[in-house]
Design an enzyme around this catalytic site. Structure first.
Site, short mmCIF file in Angstrom:
data_model
loop_
_atom_site.label_atom_id
_atom_site.label_comp_id
_atom_site.label_asym_id
_atom_site.label_seq_id
_atom_site.Cartn_x
_atom_site.Cartn_y
_atom_site.Cartn_z
N PRO A 1 -72.45 -35.24 -5.56
CA PRO A 1 -72.83 -36.55 -5.01
C PRO A 1 -71.84 -37.66 -5.32
CG PRO A 1 -74.10 -36.09 -6.98
CD PRO A 1 -73.34 -34.83 -6.66
N LEU A 2 -70.94 -37.42 -6.29
CA LEU A 2 -69.91 -38.42 -6.60
C LEU A 2 -68.56 -38.03 -6.00
CD1 LEU A 2 -70.75 -39.27 -10.33
CD2 LEU A 2 -71.36 -40.53 -8.26
N LEU B 1 -66.13 -41.28 -6.47
CA LEU B 1 -67.03 -42.42 -6.32
C LEU B 1 -67.42 -43.05 -7.65
CD1 LEU B 1 -69.27 -40.95 -3.50
CD2 LEU B 1 -67.55 -42.76 -3.27
N TYR C 1 -71.26 -19.10 -12.13
CA TYR C 1 -70.76 -20.20 -12.95
C TYR C 1 -70.29 -19.64 -14.30
CZ TYR C 1 -73.03 -23.46 -9.68
OH TYR C 1 -73.41 -24.18 -8.57
N GLY D 1 -65.95 -36.97 -8.42
CA GLY D 1 -65.52 -38.05 -9.33
C GLY D 1 -64.91 -39.24 -8.63
#
Length: 339
Positions: A209-210, A215, A53, A213
């Site tokens: 989990p989105l 969701l 990262y 973006g």
């Protein structure tokens, strides 16, 4: 904030995890430290990073935050990082070999400024390294006190099952977690990966989990994104690319999430995060945010639980609609028969 054990381990972590892929890239050090402070203040204890990262800068930023805050603030932190991908052009500078993982972990410990990390994860499968070598290396890290637990990321069902069983047969420390992509838009892991994880007692740590973006409700049907959003800046970005993900099924899911959110009086992000956090086997859902405002909005999902009716609406809209066999109706019918 709720807390759950990390797989079958006795280590408790917050049900929401702070992902730090944006640190050092989309979030500068000041914003990154503010996110860490906000997360801890909200009761968060689980922080996830990786050596790749921002080419190690995410780990350095976390290390400087750990060093600059009082022990009372940092002691509860359960720290996770990953190794596998190249950080240099060395022929042995990637993979899950003993040589690379040993050097990668030592470098991560140095950047983080710690003697031990709580969870060390193989960032992806390595077809070129014997699995036994990788597992013996992880076991050695545990015995040496460099890591407390280890897990996998982006493994398939057969890969993690093979690893779990091989570790058992060799009498080695076993994995405790799996970090897969999982959301209302990416449910295919429910065919094999989730059952394999449940069978092995691994805690699931969903990333994205989105859905990148999608969701959160930031995009609109037939309106190509512009401005300071991930797809506004790069419409062809990875798996969440506009032309790849902007299918009719995606918009159906977004409509369902919006309907539940409006009826509940909460944001779409809260609904999507609640849905995945309460899926079977999930230990902690990884939040990724570029700003403190985004993180604050996502943290509002802490403690939110959807009703059975709300979950059914979302399940039906997001059904990946597998082919008839082996995961669809004909396969389910065959598996239910008595032999």
């Amino acid at each position: 904030m709720e807390y759950r054990t990390l797989g079958r381990s006795g280590c408790a972590v917050s049900a929401l995890c702070l992902g730090t892929m944006t640190f050092g890239n989309e979030s500068d050090e000041k914003v990154s430290h503010a996110q860490l402070d906000m997360f801890v203040e909200a009761g968060g204890t689980f922080v996830d990073t990786a050596d790749v990262y921002s080419a190690g800068e995410s780990e350095r930023i976390i290390g400087r935050w750990l060093a600059s805050r009082p022990a009372s603030a940092t002691e509860p932190i359960v720290l996770a990082t990953k190794g596998r991908f190249p950080m240099a052009s060395d022929p042995n500078g990637a993979g899950l070999s003993a040589r690379h993982l040993t050097r990668a972990l030592d470098a991560s410990l140095s950047r983080l400024g710690v003697d031990v990390v709580d969870l060390y994860q193989a960032h992806a499968w390595d077809a070129h390294t014997p699995l036994e070598e990788t597992l013996r290396t992880m076991d050695g890290f545990v015995r040496a006190g460099k890591i407390r637990y280890y897990g996998f990321s982006n493994f398939t069902g057969w890969q993690l099952t093979k690893a779990v069983l091989l570790a058992q047969s060799l009498g080695l420390a076993g994995p405790v977690s799996l970090q897969p992509q999982y959301s209302l838009l990416v449910r295919e892991i429910e065919h094999e990966i989730v059952p394999a994880s449940l069978d092995a007692g691994l805690g699931l740590l969903p990333w994205s989990p989105l859905g990148g973006g999608w969701l959160s409700g930031k995009y609109r049907r037939d309106e190509r994104p512009t401005g300071a959003t991930r797809l506004g800046e790069d419409p062809q970005r990875g798996m969440e690319a506009w032309d790849r993900r902007g299918t009719e099924r995606t918009w159906d899911v977004i409509d369902a999430v919006q309907g539940v959110a409006e009826a509940r009086g909460v944001s779409m992000a809260e609904v999507a995060l609640s849905w995945v956090t309460d899926r079977p086997g999930v230990t902690s859902t990884i939040l990724g945010a570029r700003t403190t405002d985004q993180l604050q909005a996502n943290l509002r999902a802490a403690g939110l639980h959807l009703s059975a009716d709300e979950t059914t609406v979302l399940d039906e809209a997001s059904d990946p609609r597998a082919a008839d066999y082996p995961y669809g109706p004909l396969g389910i019918d065959q598996r239910s028969r008595t032999i």
